[in-house]
Enzyme design. Structure first.
Site, PDB file in Angstrom:
ATOM      1  N   GLY A 145       6.975   4.677   8.545  1.00 52.58           N
ATOM      2  CA  GLY A 145       6.636   5.778   8.738  1.00 52.58           C
ATOM      3  C   GLY A 145       6.485   6.057   9.675  1.00 52.58           C
ATOM      4  N   SER A 146       5.192   6.662  10.772  1.00 53.20           N
ATOM      5  CA  SER A 146       6.028   7.272  11.958  1.00 53.20           C
ATOM      6  C   SER A 146       5.205   6.289  12.529  1.00 53.20           C
ATOM      7  CB  SER A 146       4.331   8.562  12.097  1.00 53.20           C
ATOM      8  OG  SER A 146       2.934   7.328  12.065  1.00 53.20           O
ATOM      9  N   THR A 147       6.838   6.562  14.095  1.00 53.81           N
ATOM     10  CA  THR A 147       6.530   6.117  15.179  1.00 53.81           C
ATOM     11  C   THR A 147       4.557   5.573  15.572  1.00 53.81           C
ATOM     12  OG1 THR A 147       8.904   6.964  15.447  1.00 53.81           O
ATOM     13  CG2 THR A 147       7.597   5.731  17.142  1.00 53.81           C
ATOM     14  N   GLU A 191      10.248   0.567  10.389  1.00 53.56           N
ATOM     15  CA  GLU A 191      11.135   1.898  10.037  1.00 53.56           C
ATOM     16  C   GLU A 191      10.673   2.645  10.107  1.00 53.56           C
ATOM     17  OE1 GLU A 191      13.093   4.575   8.885  1.00 53.56           O
ATOM     18  OE2 GLU A 191      13.059   3.735   7.094  1.00 53.56           O
ATOM     19  N   CYS A 229      13.611  10.155   7.414  1.00 53.88           N
ATOM     20  CA  CYS A 229      13.680   9.611   8.818  1.00 53.88           C
ATOM     21  C   CYS A 229      14.799  10.003   9.370  1.00 53.88           C
ATOM     22  CB  CYS A 229      12.870   8.202   8.268  1.00 53.88           C
ATOM     23  SG  CYS A 229      13.918   7.593   6.976  1.00 53.88           S
ATOM     24  N   GLY A 261       3.579   2.651  13.145  1.00 50.95           N
ATOM     25  CA  GLY A 261       4.566   1.360  13.695  1.00 50.95           C
ATOM     26  C   GLY A 261       3.786   1.658  15.239  1.00 50.95           C
ATOM     27  N   GLU A 308      10.386  15.123  15.743  1.00 49.43           N
ATOM     28  CA  GLU A 308      10.441  14.797  14.142  1.00 49.43           C
ATOM     29  C   GLU A 308       9.339  15.901  13.176  1.00 49.43           C
ATOM     30  OE1 GLU A 308       9.753  11.638  12.047  1.00 49.43           O
ATOM     31  OE2 GLU A 308      11.789  11.257  11.074  1.00 49.43           O
ATOM     32  N   LYS A 330       0.425  -1.657  -0.359  1.00 55.17           N
ATOM     33  CA  LYS A 330       0.276   0.097   0.072  1.00 55.17           C
ATOM     34  C   LYS A 330       0.527   1.344  -0.223  1.00 55.17           C
ATOM     35  CE  LYS A 330      -2.038   3.063   2.189  1.00 55.17           C
ATOM     36  NZ  LYS A 330      -1.868   3.839   1.891  1.00 55.17           N
TER      37      LYS A 330
HETATM   38  P1  NDP Z   1       2.184   7.626   8.981  1.00 54.25           P
HETATM   39  O1  NDP Z   1       2.624   6.719   9.227  1.00 54.25           O
HETATM   40  O2  NDP Z   1       0.576   7.465   8.967  1.00 54.25           O
HETATM   41  O3  NDP Z   1       1.981   6.896   7.061  1.00 54.25           O
HETATM   42  C1  NDP Z   1       2.451   5.749   6.757  1.00 54.25           C
HETATM   43  C2  NDP Z   1       1.884   5.001   5.821  1.00 54.25           C
HETATM   44  O4  NDP Z   1       0.986   4.043   6.213  1.00 54.25           O
HETATM   45  C3  NDP Z   1       1.186   5.549   4.644  1.00 54.25           C
HETATM   46  O5  NDP Z   1       0.841   4.618   3.770  1.00 54.25           O
HETATM   47  C4  NDP Z   1      -0.776   5.265   5.450  1.00 54.25           C
HETATM   48  O6  NDP Z   1      -1.292   5.604   4.571  1.00 54.25           O
HETATM   49  C5  NDP Z   1       0.359   4.130   6.400  1.00 54.25           C
HETATM   50  N1  NDP Z   1      -0.746   4.017   7.494  1.00 54.25           N
HETATM   51  C6  NDP Z   1      -2.049   5.031   8.080  1.00 54.25           C
HETATM   52  N2  NDP Z   1      -2.542   5.369   9.332  1.00 54.25           N
HETATM   53  C7  NDP Z   1      -2.447   3.390   9.301  1.00 54.25           C
HETATM   54  C8  NDP Z   1      -2.677   2.222  10.079  1.00 54.25           C
HETATM   55  N3  NDP Z   1      -2.890   2.615  11.605  1.00 54.25           N
HETATM   56  N4  NDP Z   1      -2.082   0.943   9.929  1.00 54.25           N
HETATM   57  C9  NDP Z   1      -1.652   0.526   8.819  1.00 54.25           C
HETATM   58  N5  NDP Z   1      -0.791   1.795   7.791  1.00 54.25           N
HETATM   59  C10 NDP Z   1      -1.304   3.017   8.270  1.00 54.25           C
HETATM   60  O7  NDP Z   1       2.539   9.230   8.535  1.00 54.25           O
HETATM   61  P2  NDP Z   1       1.971  10.180   7.796  1.00 54.25           P
HETATM   62  O8  NDP Z   1       1.315  10.516   5.977  1.00 54.25           O
HETATM   63  O9  NDP Z   1       0.513  10.352   8.333  1.00 54.25           O
HETATM   64  O10 NDP Z   1       3.037  10.708   8.529  1.00 54.25           O
HETATM   65  C11 NDP Z   1       2.764  11.311   9.732  1.00 54.25           C
HETATM   66  C12 NDP Z   1       3.955  11.947  10.492  1.00 54.25           C
HETATM   67  O11 NDP Z   1       5.193  10.828  10.281  1.00 54.25           O
HETATM   68  C13 NDP Z   1       5.048  13.097   9.336  1.00 54.25           C
HETATM   69  O12 NDP Z   1       5.492  14.329  10.229  1.00 54.25           O
HETATM   70  C14 NDP Z   1       6.431  12.334   9.948  1.00 54.25           C
HETATM   71  O13 NDP Z   1       7.182  13.016  11.425  1.00 54.25           O
HETATM   72  C15 NDP Z   1       6.804  11.171   9.500  1.00 54.25           C
HETATM   73  N6  NDP Z   1       6.809  10.429   8.855  1.00 54.25           N
HETATM   74  C16 NDP Z   1       7.689   8.863   9.046  1.00 54.25           C
HETATM   75  C17 NDP Z   1       8.308   8.648   8.292  1.00 54.25           C
HETATM   76  C18 NDP Z   1       9.269   8.208   8.141  1.00 54.25           C
HETATM   77  O14 NDP Z   1      11.033   7.152   7.162  1.00 54.25           O
HETATM   78  N7  NDP Z   1      10.646   8.156   9.653  1.00 54.25           N
HETATM   79  C19 NDP Z   1       8.173   8.755   7.003  1.00 54.25           C
HETATM   80  C20 NDP Z   1       6.597   9.498   6.466  1.00 54.25           C
HETATM   81  C21 NDP Z   1       6.417  10.047   7.731  1.00 54.25           C
HETATM   82  P3  NDP Z   1      -2.066   6.686   4.334  1.00 54.25           P
HETATM   83  O15 NDP Z   1      -0.461   7.495   3.488  1.00 54.25           O
HETATM   84  O16 NDP Z   1      -2.796   6.699   3.548  1.00 54.25           O
HETATM   85  O17 NDP Z   1      -2.357   7.398   5.474  1.00 54.25           O
END
Ligand code: NDP
Length: 494
Positions: A235-237, A257, A291, A240, A388, A183
């Site tokens: 993605g976000s902590t 990660e 990240c 995660g 972050e 996804k």
């Molecule tokens: P998220 O962690 O919400 O998104 C990452 C991925 O997970 C997206 O594909 C998202 O879908 C999906 N997702 C969201 N909620 C769920 C869930 N409950 N179960 C499974 N998958 C899910 O990050 P955001 O895009 O909302 O960003 C928020 C903050 O996270 C940023 O401001 C940044 O600080 C941090 N971030 C950190 C990253 C890193 O690599 N360390 C990368 C991205 C964000 P969808 O996009 O459709 O919501």
């Protein structure tokens, strides 16, 4: 003196964006069964690029079934060398279509074309080439003589490096004999959908790769699906942690990660101009949506003023604007929501007493933009030093001794990356041994290579991606020690 540059836009004509997209399931684009749709926009102009499907629970189920069937019937039983050929084919197609992929990535994500063209897409191809080479050598991956794939992998990726994160996830999974349902992030689905087309072009057996667009709910339904064997998330902590809770007590293997708050440590003997370039690359590359960004600059007190003067001069020369312009250094913030978060945390920085400085630049009237910004007078307790921000915002702290630098660098809940700038090799090693970070760069920053494992400690997640370590996240070890003769590999036919 700074130069005026005439616009040098890359042509959009090379990409053919369809008005609407379905889901890629079982080798075909299909309409969602129980989902809806949403619009993906260009963050630089707010122009609607396409209407994209939202996968509901029934779609998730259909995609997992397609992946399971492909796993059992074709992919896990195929001779490893044949699997490798498909990955080589994908890598070559990525190279052939590199310009198209780069333009599409810049349109959908807002990152400058120079980055998507010179960093993201070449690394995507490199990941597929590298893992293609592993497919028939898994017996040498350090997982015993006959390591087995795990099965169906559920993969959820963020929006900061959309196609590159896809490659980080899909290439090792496929090389190891797993099938995947991936996804992409809500704001950046388009290159994943073009990748679906590339899978078709490569004649990849149907169901080996499935791509489900949608929102967070789609991601949640996917990682919670009972027939998934492996979960890989970037993605976000916060998300995660929710995923870690949902897989706890199940048979699913997970790698996470997550975020970071990396220290970039500059000692007084570092060449200042080189360090300034490294700091800029560390936090302003990809608008700071990285990240492992070097978002905390720790500079030795005796050189802090000189370094900050140089840094501000350099930041004043960065060109911000149209992501498709080949002269652009800083593109658009990925979404209105992310822009709000960057603004809010920057305001908190000021309210808590840090001093804000932003490079003077004209922000375009449409789209989501934030100027390169740094904060001085930052203390360890400030939120901008702990959280972050995920944007082009640098927090500057100072230190006097190497021990103080280590203490401050490690004073974070994260542990993804760090940078050290010094002419002394012995000091680099001394620091690297003490920094609690998965990656430590010395006299450079934000360097990536598919052969090198990447991952974090503490709240930055667990598991490694890339290299031999990354492969092990997609394999089940066999008990015996690796053989030293020719590997048989699963499925034989070497
Ligand atoms: P998220 O962690 O919400 O998104 C990452 C991925 O997970 C997206 O594909 C998202 O879908 C999906 N997702 C969201 N909620 C769920 C869930 N409950 N179960 C499974 N998958 C899910 O990050 P955001 O895009 O909302 O960003 C928020 C903050 O996270 C940023 O401001 C940044 O600080 C941090 N971030 C950190 C990253 C890193 O690599 N360390 C990368 C991205 C964000 P969808 O996009 O459709 O919501």
């Amino acid at each position: 003196m700074s130069f005026e540059y005439a616009p040098a836009p890359e042509s959009r004509a090379v990409v053919d964006i369809k008005p609407s997209y379905g889901l890629f399931v079982g080798g075909e684009m299909v309409d969602p069964v129980d989902g809806g749709s949403f619009k993906t926009v260009s963050p630089a102009t707010e122009e609607v690029l396409a209407e994209v499907a939202v996968a509901g629970p029934a779609d998730v189920d259909r995609a997992v079934k397609a992946a399971r069937s492909a796993y059992e019937r074709t992919w896990s039983t195929m001779p490893p060398r044949e699997r490798g050929k498909y990955l080589f084919r994908i890598a070559r197609l990525v190279q052939e279509r590199a310009r198209e992929l780069a333009v599409l990535e810049s349109l959908d994500n807002g990152k400058p074309i120079r980055e998507s063209r010179d960093v993201d897409i070449p690394l995507v191809a490199a990941h597929f080439f590298y893992h293609a080479g592993w497919a028939d050598k898994l017996a040498y991956a350090g997982m015993g003589p006959d390591p087995r794939p795990l099965g169906v992998a559920a993969q959820v990726i963020p929006w900061n490096f959309p196609l590159l994160m896809l490659a980080w996830k899909i290439a090792p999974a496929l090389a190891a004999g797993n099938t995947v349902v991936l996804k992409p992030a809500e704001t950046t689905p388009l290159t994943a959908l073009l990748f679906a087309e590339i899978c078709g072009q490569a004649d990849l057996p149907p169901g080996v790769v499935n791509i489900l667009t949608g929102m967070g709910e789609t991601g949640r339904a996917l990682v919670e699906h009972p027939d998934v064997d492996k979960v890989a998330f970037t993605g976000s902590t916060a998300v995660g942690k929710a995923i870690a809770r949902s897989v706890a007590g199940t048979r699913k293997k997970a790698t996470l990660e997550l975020g970071g708050k990396a220290a970039n440590v500059v000692f007084d003997d570092a060449p200042i101009d080189q360090a300034v370039e490294g700091i800029v690359n560390g936090i302003f590359f990809n608008q700071g949506h990285v990240c492992c960004a070097g978002s905390r600059l720790l500079v030795q007190e005796s050189v802090a003023d000189a370094l900050l003067d140089s840094l501000k001069r350099r930041l004043a020369t960065l060109r911000m604007g149209d992501p498709l312009d080949k002269n652009t250094d800083i593109g658009a913030i990925n979404s209105a929501e992310q822009l709000r978060k960057i603004r809010d945390l920057s305001d908190v920085g000021e309210a808590e007493g840090a001093e804000r400085w932003s490079a003077a630049c004209d922000l375009p009237s449409k789209g989501f933009w934030f100027p390169p910004t740094l904060f001085t007078g930052v203390s360890q307790a400030h939120r901008i030093a702990r959280e972050e921000i995920f944007g082009p915002v640098l927090s500057v702290l100072t230190f006097r001794t190497p021990a103080e630098a280590v203490e401050k660098a490690n004073n974070t809940p994260f542990g993804l990356s760090a940078g050290v700038w010094t002419e002394k090799g012995s000091r680099i090693l001394w620091m690297a041994n003490r920094l609690r970070a998965g990656v430590v760069w010395a006299n450079t920053f934000n360097r990536f290579d598919p052969t090198s494992p990447f991952g974090g400690y503490k709240e930055s997640g667990y598991g490694r991606e890339g290299g031999r370590h990354g492969l092990s996240a997609y394999l089940e070890a066999s008990d015996e020690q690796p053989r030293t003769t020719q590997p048989a590999g699963r499925g034989g036919a070497q």
